[in-house]
Every structure is written in structure tokens, then in C-alpha cells.
Design a protein around this motif. Structure first.
Motif, mmCIF file in Angstrom:
data_model
loop_
_atom_site.group_PDB
_atom_site.id
_atom_site.type_symbol
_atom_site.label_atom_id
_atom_site.label_comp_id
_atom_site.label_asym_id
_atom_site.label_seq_id
_atom_site.Cartn_x
_atom_site.Cartn_y
_atom_site.Cartn_z
ATOM 1 N N ARG A 178 0.833 -1.210 0.000
ATOM 2 C CA ARG A 178 0.000 0.000 0.000
ATOM 3 C C ARG A 178 0.869 1.262 0.000
ATOM 4 O O ARG A 178 0.561 2.238 -0.690
ATOM 5 C CB ARG A 178 -0.934 -0.001 1.219
ATOM 6 C CG ARG A 178 -2.106 -0.959 1.101
ATOM 7 C CD ARG A 178 -3.150 -0.689 2.182
ATOM 8 N NE ARG A 178 -2.638 -0.938 3.518
ATOM 9 C CZ ARG A 178 -2.689 -2.113 4.128
ATOM 10 N NH1 ARG A 178 -3.210 -3.157 3.492
ATOM 11 N NH2 ARG A 178 -2.224 -2.263 5.356
ATOM 12 N N VAL A 179 1.961 1.229 0.747
ATOM 13 C CA VAL A 179 2.849 2.388 0.794
ATOM 14 C C VAL A 179 3.547 2.572 -0.554
ATOM 15 O O VAL A 179 3.681 3.701 -1.052
ATOM 16 C CB VAL A 179 3.880 2.238 1.930
ATOM 17 C CG1 VAL A 179 4.898 3.372 1.890
ATOM 18 C CG2 VAL A 179 3.170 2.214 3.289
ATOM 19 N N VAL A 180 3.981 1.476 -1.173
ATOM 20 C CA VAL A 180 4.628 1.575 -2.485
ATOM 21 C C VAL A 180 3.640 2.076 -3.531
ATOM 22 O O VAL A 180 3.987 2.891 -4.398
ATOM 23 C CB VAL A 180 5.240 0.220 -2.893
ATOM 24 C CG1 VAL A 180 5.756 0.268 -4.338
ATOM 25 C CG2 VAL A 180 6.365 -0.163 -1.943
ATOM 26 N N ASP A 181 2.404 1.606 -3.453
ATOM 27 C CA ASP A 181 1.371 2.107 -4.376
ATOM 28 C C ASP A 181 1.146 3.603 -4.185
ATOM 29 O O ASP A 181 0.938 4.349 -5.156
ATOM 30 C CB ASP A 181 0.061 1.346 -4.164
ATOM 31 C CG ASP A 181 0.112 -0.095 -4.680
ATOM 32 O OD1 ASP A 181 1.045 -0.409 -5.445
ATOM 33 O OD2 ASP A 181 -0.768 -0.884 -4.299
ATOM 34 N N ALA A 182 1.183 4.048 -2.931
ATOM 35 C CA ALA A 182 1.025 5.479 -2.653
ATOM 36 C C ALA A 182 2.205 6.265 -3.213
ATOM 37 O O ALA A 182 2.028 7.379 -3.733
ATOM 38 C CB ALA A 182 0.890 5.709 -1.144
ATOM 39 N N PHE A 183 3.392 5.711 -3.134
ATOM 40 C CA PHE A 183 4.572 6.350 -3.734
ATOM 41 C C PHE A 183 4.384 6.490 -5.238
ATOM 42 O O PHE A 183 4.650 7.554 -5.817
ATOM 43 C CB PHE A 183 5.822 5.522 -3.433
ATOM 44 C CG PHE A 183 7.033 5.933 -4.232
ATOM 45 C CD1 PHE A 183 7.882 6.931 -3.782
ATOM 46 C CD2 PHE A 183 7.316 5.315 -5.449
ATOM 47 C CE1 PHE A 183 8.995 7.311 -4.525
ATOM 48 C CE2 PHE A 183 8.420 5.695 -6.202
ATOM 49 C CZ PHE A 183 9.262 6.693 -5.734
ATOM 50 N N LEU A 184 3.913 5.425 -5.864
ATOM 51 C CA LEU A 184 3.743 5.441 -7.315
ATOM 52 C C LEU A 184 2.683 6.459 -7.718
ATOM 53 O O LEU A 184 2.847 7.190 -8.712
ATOM 54 C CB LEU A 184 3.363 4.037 -7.793
ATOM 55 C CG LEU A 184 3.466 3.741 -9.283
ATOM 56 C CD1 LEU A 184 4.858 4.041 -9.816
ATOM 57 C CD2 LEU A 184 3.094 2.287 -9.551
ATOM 58 N N ALA A 185 1.606 6.532 -6.953
ATOM 59 C CA ALA A 185 0.554 7.508 -7.252
ATOM 60 C C ALA A 185 1.076 8.931 -7.102
ATOM 61 O O ALA A 185 0.781 9.809 -7.939
ATOM 62 C CB ALA A 185 -0.642 7.279 -6.331
ATOM 63 N N ALA A 186 1.852 9.190 -6.058
ATOM 64 C CA ALA A 186 2.419 10.532 -5.855
ATOM 65 C C ALA A 186 3.391 10.870 -6.978
ATOM 66 O O ALA A 186 3.424 12.014 -7.461
ATOM 67 C CB ALA A 186 3.115 10.602 -4.502
ATOM 68 N N ALA A 187 4.172 9.887 -7.409
ATOM 69 C CA ALA A 187 5.134 10.120 -8.487
ATOM 70 C C ALA A 187 4.420 10.435 -9.798
ATOM 71 O O ALA A 187 4.761 11.399 -10.491
ATOM 72 C CB ALA A 187 6.041 8.904 -8.650
ATOM 73 N N ARG A 188 3.402 9.659 -10.107
ATOM 74 C CA ARG A 188 2.677 9.883 -11.366
ATOM 75 C C ARG A 188 1.975 11.236 -11.371
ATOM 76 O O ARG A 188 1.930 11.908 -12.400
ATOM 77 C CB ARG A 188 1.667 8.754 -11.573
ATOM 78 C CG ARG A 188 2.293 7.443 -12.033
ATOM 79 C CD ARG A 188 1.277 6.342 -12.114
ATOM 80 N NE ARG A 188 1.847 5.124 -12.689
ATOM 81 C CZ ARG A 188 1.391 3.903 -12.465
ATOM 82 N NH1 ARG A 188 0.346 3.723 -11.656
ATOM 83 N NH2 ARG A 188 1.965 2.861 -13.034
ATOM 84 N N GLY A 189 1.453 11.626 -10.230
ATOM 85 C CA GLY A 189 0.732 12.887 -10.156
ATOM 86 C C GLY A 189 1.613 14.084 -9.872
ATOM 87 O O GLY A 189 1.114 15.218 -9.829
ATOM 88 N N GLY A 190 2.915 13.843 -9.645
ATOM 89 C CA GLY A 190 3.803 14.950 -9.304
ATOM 90 C C GLY A 190 3.396 15.634 -8.014
ATOM 91 O O GLY A 190 3.555 16.849 -7.854
ATOM 92 N N ASP A 191 2.858 14.851 -7.065
ATOM 93 C CA ASP A 191 2.290 15.389 -5.832
ATOM 94 C C ASP A 191 3.362 15.409 -4.737
ATOM 95 O O ASP A 191 3.613 14.398 -4.066
ATOM 96 C CB ASP A 191 1.098 14.537 -5.400
ATOM 97 C CG ASP A 191 0.285 15.164 -4.283
ATOM 98 O OD1 ASP A 191 0.867 15.951 -3.503
ATOM 99 O OD2 ASP A 191 -0.912 14.866 -4.189
ATOM 100 N N PHE A 192 3.995 16.550 -4.551
ATOM 101 C CA PHE A 192 5.089 16.679 -3.592
ATOM 102 C C PHE A 192 4.619 16.424 -2.165
ATOM 103 O O PHE A 192 5.271 15.708 -1.394
ATOM 104 C CB PHE A 192 5.700 18.074 -3.701
ATOM 105 C CG PHE A 192 6.899 18.281 -2.825
ATOM 106 C CD1 PHE A 192 8.164 17.903 -3.242
ATOM 107 C CD2 PHE A 192 6.759 18.883 -1.568
ATOM 108 C CE1 PHE A 192 9.273 18.105 -2.429
ATOM 109 C CE2 PHE A 192 7.859 19.085 -0.752
ATOM 110 C CZ PHE A 192 9.116 18.692 -1.180
ATOM 111 N N THR A 193 3.464 16.976 -1.805
ATOM 112 C CA THR A 193 2.952 16.818 -0.438
ATOM 113 C C THR A 193 2.664 15.358 -0.128
ATOM 114 O O THR A 193 3.000 14.865 0.957
ATOM 115 C CB THR A 193 1.680 17.656 -0.248
ATOM 116 O OG1 THR A 193 1.974 19.033 -0.506
ATOM 117 C CG2 THR A 193 1.144 17.514 1.169
ATOM 118 N N ALA A 194 2.056 14.656 -1.076
ATOM 119 C CA ALA A 194 1.754 13.237 -0.866
ATOM 120 C C ALA A 194 3.030 12.424 -0.742
ATOM 121 O O ALA A 194 3.109 11.487 0.064
ATOM 122 C CB ALA A 194 0.893 12.714 -2.019
#
Length: 294
Positions: A178-194
Motif C-alpha cells: 500500500r505504501v509503495v502504491d502510494a509512492f507510485l501515485a504521488a510520483a505519477r501525479g507529481g504530488d510533492f505533499t503526498a
């Protein structure tokens, strides 16, 4: 069955365990295989009838072979593995691989192997054989030419280094994912805060692109989060595949079916404490992908 064939069959029973010992000692799959093969050659040349405990005898032999290899590696600093990531063991995220399960029974992540590279050969042997495989110090002492008390001190020093340096991964693999998936989502979205929210304050990023550039090490949440643009390029230009890397949640990234990087994540207390990225084309070409079905 000839006596040689009978001995070879007995050796094969112990091979997975021996390779697991050698891999933790050396951090190199090819060198681990060489060490195991040397143990077989020594067994074949010995009087096996005098060996009461074959498993213990072989473990001792592999330990000695690995110790010699580590010492030789240190004397040839240009060939040292300290400036590169250890070889990753990759498994499918949704399927068990019995051989890899034996090799990685205690989820020996790349972050731990990196720390082991910083130990002296004797410290590494004492720690691996005692703390990981449960050998008594009385059996370890002759391998390192020390007393059992000194071998115990070697393991203790190594244990402190590991405890102070290597983050302990969370045991829940689904939580890691779940944490790795969250990393991937933040990376794809360019979401610095996430991205910042899932990184440990003391996170370490190690990126090994090969001998020409060496291993790049970035420490701290601000510096690692500052690589967001690089993470975003990877996540949006490559196909990402969930895998297990050394028993921990990771990613394999491909472009047009060509492997471009392997990412290992050490998730500790629900946050990413270490990211290890191997993108060396030569080493990636040597990885076994047949079981991954990418």
C-alpha cells in the motif's frame, strides 16, 4: 547409484541453504554460486565417510570460502562491491517461488545487505552465521581464527551497526505494498505533499546506474522528495510492475519490454525508510526474468 552420485544427491539437499549463506555473505548471486561450487569441489575431494554432520561441515566450508572471497575483494579495492548495490533477488508479487523463499526466508532486503558491506569480513561472517543462521560461536570461531568469545564480540559489533543503520522492514507485506502504491501515485501525479507524507524523515535513496557514474546516495526527506521530477518521469514513461525484491515490496520498470530499473522499498513504521534503485544496464541484462512474466 555410484558413491559419487550418492554424494552429489546429498549435496543438492543442502545447496539452497548454502547459497542463502553465501548470498548474505557476498551480496552477489554469481559469487554465491561460485562459493557453493567450491564447497562441492572440496566435498568431492574429501573423505566424506568421516563427515558426521554434512550440513554443518558444508556451512563451515562455505563460510571459509566466502571469508576468503571478502578478504580478497578488500585487497582489490577497484573490485569492491561497497560502491554498488548488491544483486537483487526478484520474485513475482502474486506467486511464491520456493527457491527464492529459501534464499530470502528472513526478507534480507537490499538496505540490510548494503550495511553488511560496511562490516569487516570477520564481523560479517560472525553476524550472518550466528544471527541469521543460528550457528554457535564455538563453530564460528575456527573459521575466523578467533576464540568463541572474540567471535561473539565480532557479531555484537556487527549487530549494533545493523541495528543503528539498517531500517527494520514492516512484516506486513500488504501494508508495504500500500505504501509503495502510494509512492507510485504521488510520483505519477507529481504530488510533492503526498510524497513527503509517506517518506521517513531519515529516508535514504541509493541509485546504482553502473560503474561509470557510481552509486548515488541521497539522504533526508527534503533531498529525496526533491527527486520528484525524476520519479515522475519514471512513473509516466515506463510500465511499472509490482514485484518482490529480496522479499520486500518493489517495482520493476520496463520500456518496450526492456528492463530499465529495479526499485526496492524498505517500509518501516508505515513510511519509506529506504529506496534502492538498480539501473545498471549490464547488471539488469543478467537478471533472471523468466519467472516474472512481465
Amino acid at each position: 547409484m555410484t558413491p559419487h552420485e550418492f554424494l552429489a544427491d546429498r549435496f543438492q539437499v543442502h545447496r539452497p541453504h548454502l547459497k542463502a549463506v553465501a548470498y548474505r555473505m557476498l551480496g552477489s548471486l554469481s559469487e554465491a554460486e561460485d562459493a557453493v561450487q567450491e564447497a562441492w569441489l572440496r566435498l568431492a575431494r574429501s573423505d566424506s565417510g568421516d563427515i558426521g554432520n554434512l550440513g554443518g561441515w558444508l556451512t563451515t566450508v562455505v563460510g571459509r570460502v566466502c571469508l576468503d572471497m571478502l578478504r580478497a575483494r578488500r585487497s582489490r579495492r577497484e573490485e569492491s562491491l561497497e560502491g554498488r548495490l548488491p544483486d537483487p533477488m526478484i520474485s513475482r508479487a502474486d506467486a511464491a517461488d520456493p527457491e527464492r523463499e529459501v534464499l530470502l526466508a528472513d526478507s534480507v532486503g537490499l538496505a540490510l545487505l548494503v550495511v553488511l558491506e560496511s562490516l569487516t569480513p570477520a564481523e560479517r561472517l560472525a553476524f550472518v552465521l550466528h544471527d541469521v543462521f543460528g550457528l554457535p560461536f564455538e563453530q564460528i570461531a575456527p573459521i575466523v581464527d578467533r576464540t568463541p568469545a572474540t567471535a561473539k564480540k565480532l557479531a555484537s559489533r556487527a549487530r549494533r551497526r545493523v541495528r543503528d543503520t539498517a531500517p527494520k522492514p514492516d512484516p506486513d507485506l500488504s501494508g508495504q505494498r500500500r505504501v509503495v502504491d502510494a509512492f507510485l501515485a504521488a510520483a505519477r501525479g507529481g504530488d510533492f505533499t503526498a510524497l513527503v507524507s509517506i517518506l521517513d524523515p531519515d529516508v535514504v535513496l541509493r541509485a546504482d546506474a553502473g560503474p561509470l557514474t557510481g552509486m548515488k546516495v541521497i539522504r533526508g526527506v527534503a533531498a529525496v522528495a526533491g527527486q520528484l521530477a525524476t520519479f515522475q518521469r519514471m512513473a509516466t514513461s515506463a510500465a511499472t510492475h509490482p514485484v518482490l525484491v529480496n522479499g520486500l515490496a518493489g517495482l520493476v520498470n520496463t520500456i518496450d519490454d526492456r528492463l530499465i530499473s529495479v526499485m526496492s522499498f524498505t517500509v518501516s513504521d508505515g513510511r519509506i525508510a529506504a529506496i534502492d534503485i538498480l539501473s545498471d544496464p549490464d547488471r539488469l541484462a543478467d537478471l533472471d526474468r523468466t519467472h516474472l512474466e512481465l
